[in-house]
Design a protein around this motif. Structure first.
Motif, PDB file in Angstrom:
ATOM      1  N   GLY A 178     -21.067 -48.100  32.012  1.00 32.85           N
ATOM      2  CA  GLY A 178     -22.006 -49.094  31.528  1.00 32.85           C
ATOM      3  C   GLY A 178     -23.451 -48.649  31.491  1.00 32.85           C
ATOM      4  N   THR A 179     -23.734 -47.413  31.904  1.00 29.48           N
ATOM      5  CA  THR A 179     -25.102 -46.904  31.884  1.00 29.48           C
ATOM      6  C   THR A 179     -25.657 -46.902  30.462  1.00 29.48           C
ATOM      7  OG1 THR A 179     -24.774 -45.508  33.834  1.00 29.48           O
ATOM      8  CG2 THR A 179     -26.567 -44.901  32.354  1.00 29.48           C
ATOM      9  N   GLU A 180     -26.886 -47.392  30.310  1.00 30.71           N
ATOM     10  CA  GLU A 180     -27.547 -47.411  29.008  1.00 30.71           C
ATOM     11  C   GLU A 180     -28.273 -46.089  28.783  1.00 30.71           C
ATOM     12  OE1 GLU A 180     -27.539 -49.784  26.722  1.00 30.71           O
ATOM     13  OE2 GLU A 180     -26.603 -51.470  27.787  1.00 30.71           O
ATOM     14  N   LEU A 181     -27.962 -45.435  27.672  1.00 27.63           N
ATOM     15  CA  LEU A 181     -28.603 -44.172  27.311  1.00 27.63           C
ATOM     16  C   LEU A 181     -29.661 -44.436  26.247  1.00 27.63           C
ATOM     17  CD1 LEU A 181     -25.390 -41.958  27.037  1.00 27.63           C
ATOM     18  CD2 LEU A 181     -26.840 -42.317  29.053  1.00 27.63           C
ATOM     19  N   ALA A 182     -30.858 -43.926  26.470  1.00 30.23           N
ATOM     20  CA  ALA A 182     -31.975 -44.187  25.562  1.00 30.23           C
ATOM     21  C   ALA A 182     -31.937 -43.275  24.343  1.00 30.23           C
ATOM     22  CB  ALA A 182     -33.294 -44.002  26.308  1.00 30.23           C
ATOM     23  N   VAL A 183     -32.326 -43.820  23.199  1.00 33.00           N
ATOM     24  CA  VAL A 183     -32.346 -43.092  21.940  1.00 33.00           C
ATOM     25  C   VAL A 183     -33.779 -42.632  21.643  1.00 33.00           C
ATOM     26  CG1 VAL A 183     -31.862 -43.189  19.462  1.00 33.00           C
ATOM     27  CG2 VAL A 183     -30.434 -44.482  21.083  1.00 33.00           C
ATOM     28  N   THR A 184     -33.941 -41.343  21.371  1.00 31.41           N
ATOM     29  CA  THR A 184     -35.250 -40.788  21.025  1.00 31.41           C
ATOM     30  C   THR A 184     -35.358 -40.576  19.524  1.00 31.41           C
ATOM     31  OG1 THR A 184     -34.532 -38.493  21.194  1.00 31.41           O
ATOM     32  CG2 THR A 184     -35.301 -39.559  23.230  1.00 31.41           C
ATOM     33  N   SER A 185     -36.571 -40.253  19.074  1.00 33.66           N
ATOM     34  CA  SER A 185     -36.770 -39.970  17.654  1.00 33.66           C
ATOM     35  C   SER A 185     -35.998 -38.725  17.243  1.00 33.66           C
ATOM     36  CB  SER A 185     -38.258 -39.786  17.365  1.00 33.66           C
ATOM     37  OG  SER A 185     -38.804 -38.743  18.165  1.00 33.66           O
ATOM     38  N   ASN A 186     -35.856 -37.767  18.154  1.00 33.05           N
ATOM     39  CA  ASN A 186     -35.081 -36.556  17.854  1.00 33.05           C
ATOM     40  C   ASN A 186     -33.624 -36.893  17.590  1.00 33.05           C
ATOM     41  OD1 ASN A 186     -34.494 -33.716  17.678  1.00 33.05           O
ATOM     42  ND2 ASN A 186     -33.706 -33.811  19.770  1.00 33.05           N
ATOM     43  N   ALA A 187     -33.067 -37.800  18.372  1.00 34.82           N
ATOM     44  CA  ALA A 187     -31.679 -38.222  18.148  1.00 34.82           C
ATOM     45  C   ALA A 187     -31.558 -38.982  16.827  1.00 34.82           C
ATOM     46  CB  ALA A 187     -31.212 -39.086  19.307  1.00 34.82           C
ATOM     47  N   GLU A 188     -32.539 -39.823  16.545  1.00 30.17           N
ATOM     48  CA  GLU A 188     -32.483 -40.658  15.336  1.00 30.17           C
ATOM     49  C   GLU A 188     -32.403 -39.828  14.060  1.00 30.17           C
ATOM     50  OE1 GLU A 188     -35.240 -43.866  12.846  1.00 30.17           O
ATOM     51  OE2 GLU A 188     -35.723 -43.403  14.938  1.00 30.17           O
ATOM     52  N   VAL A 189     -33.109 -38.694  14.010  1.00 29.65           N
ATOM     53  CA  VAL A 189     -33.200 -37.933  12.758  1.00 29.65           C
ATOM     54  C   VAL A 189     -32.066 -36.934  12.568  1.00 29.65           C
ATOM     55  CG1 VAL A 189     -35.712 -38.149  12.727  1.00 29.65           C
ATOM     56  CG2 VAL A 189     -34.664 -36.138  13.798  1.00 29.65           C
ATOM     57  N   GLN A 190     -31.082 -36.924  13.438  1.00 25.56           N
ATOM     58  CA  GLN A 190     -29.960 -36.008  13.261  1.00 25.56           C
ATOM     59  C   GLN A 190     -29.205 -36.330  11.972  1.00 25.56           C
ATOM     60  OE1 GLN A 190     -29.292 -33.293  15.415  1.00 25.56           O
ATOM     61  NE2 GLN A 190     -31.320 -33.985  16.099  1.00 25.56           N
TER      62      GLN A 190
END
Length: 372
Positions: free
Chosen positions: A54-66
């Motif tokens: 259930g741990t929430e993993l944060a999304v970065t701009s680097n992940a977004e642009v993949q």
């Protein structure tokens, strides 16, 4: 399958025998088979309690642009670990792979270093990772044999989490994402695990299958199309699974994840029997390990390196960094085939070796307990 990128290997996990091998030691691009290692490290952190499902993993701009394939996550959003697992298994989502990497290691580069170190510890001696997704990178290479080792290790070390590889589809924010592994549900006994494709690699697939007490892991790399790759894999399963050794096993037995070593771990006991592999090696007098009257002694292995010097270096550095855990244990550089295994000996029994390995894992040192 006439392609110079083609490679394949089939291993019987009960006997440990290689039943089929074509160019299995030749370098290839893993493509999204890379995500098997991304998941291996995520499962490792789950097992060690560093994260939960259930741990929430944060999304970065680097992940977004993949680039695709991806879930389309946006900067500032979060995704739960369990959804991340399902997204990697089914959608093979590149943005999620980066999310996992950055949250577990701080950066994708640091995570890729951990991936490579873990690969060496498992005996994947020709594998190098540069990213968590498998997107094109000329330095990100592996072999069919190494992918077989990883496919085996996933089900051995993490039998509880390995079941996710059977996931045919999952729903995320109202959208249904179907899996890419077309053999699940179509070829009897197939229970995973991962597909992969980039233009440079061709179509890749690692598959595990079991029937009537027999189990194999098979790898096909460099397929010209997804269909031809699947047909080749199905043919290998039908040809070699019946040749596998059938064995009645007790719960808790482990498959060899690399070389001739039966891998023992502190992972959750499997819900169903897992086939054992090659018999433990006989104790070598030159290794200087006393058995105190027991049939086997145990060592803690932290890596499989290309040279004696490299093995001794990592042994010295690890012992110096964790003297409170490793003080009094003997470092051993043990040659095996094309690698040198970095090990510590001197444990009174199996439980003592497991205790040390558990402490090292809490310090993010990859290790495994092995009988001799």
């Amino acid at each position: 399958m006439a392609d110079d990128r083609y490679a394949a290997i089939v291993r019987d996990l009960t006997s440990g025998k290689i039943l089929h091998s074509v160019a299995a030691e030749e370098l290839r691009y893993p493509a999204s088979l890379t995500k098997m290692m991304t998941l291996y490290l995520l499962f490792e952190d789950l097992q060690q309690g560093r994260v939960s499902l259930g741990t929430e993993l944060a999304v970065t701009s680097n992940a977004e642009v993949q680039p695709p394939s991806k879930l389309g996550l946006q900067t500032g959003e979060t995704i739960e670990v369990e959804d991340a697992i399902k997204a990697l298994v089914t959608k093979s989502a590149n943005d999620v792979a980066v999310v996992v990497a950055e949250n577990l290691a701080g950066s994708e580069a640091a995570f890729a270093d951990r991936m490579t170190r873990t690969a060496y510890a498992l005996g994947m001696t020709r594998t190098q990772f540069r990213n968590a997704s498998g997107l094109p990178d000329p330095e990100q290479v592996t072999t069919a044999r190494d992918m077989m080792v990883l496919g085996t290790a996933l089900q051995v070390q993490f039998p509880r989490y390995y079941a996710y590889f059977k996931t045919p589809s999952f729903t995320f924010r109202g959208h249904v994402h179907k899996g890419h592994n077309r053999l699940i549900g179509k070829v009897q006994g197939v229970d995973g695990i991962k597909t992969g494709y980039i233009r440079a690699s061709g179509f890749n697939l690692v598959t595990s299958a079991q029937r009537s007490g027999r189990r194999i892991v098979a790898v096909v790399m460099g397929g010209t199309t997804a269909k031809s790759r699947d047909q080749q894999m199905a043919a290998l399963i039908e040809s070699y699974l019946p040749q596998g050794q059938m064995r009645s096993l007790a719960v808790g037995e482990r498959v060899a994840a690399a070389g001739a070593d039966p891998v023992l771990s502190t992972s959750v006991e499997p819900e169903a029997p897992v086939p054992a592999a090659i018999k433990p090696l006989k104790i070598a007098a030159a290794q200087g390990i006393a058995t105190t009257g027991r049939a086997v002694a145990y060592v803690v292995q932290i890596g499989a390196l290309p040279s004696r010097e490299a093995a001794l270096k990592i042994l010295r550095e690890t012992q110096a960094a964790h003297a409170d855990i490793l003080s009094g244990f003997e470092p051993i550089a043990a040659p095996y085939k094309s690698v040198v295994r970095a090990r510590y000996s001197g444990f009174s029994d199996r439980q003592a070796a497991f205790g040390v390995c558990e402490q090292l894992r809490r310090k993010r040192v990859t290790c495994q307990v092995l009988p001799l």
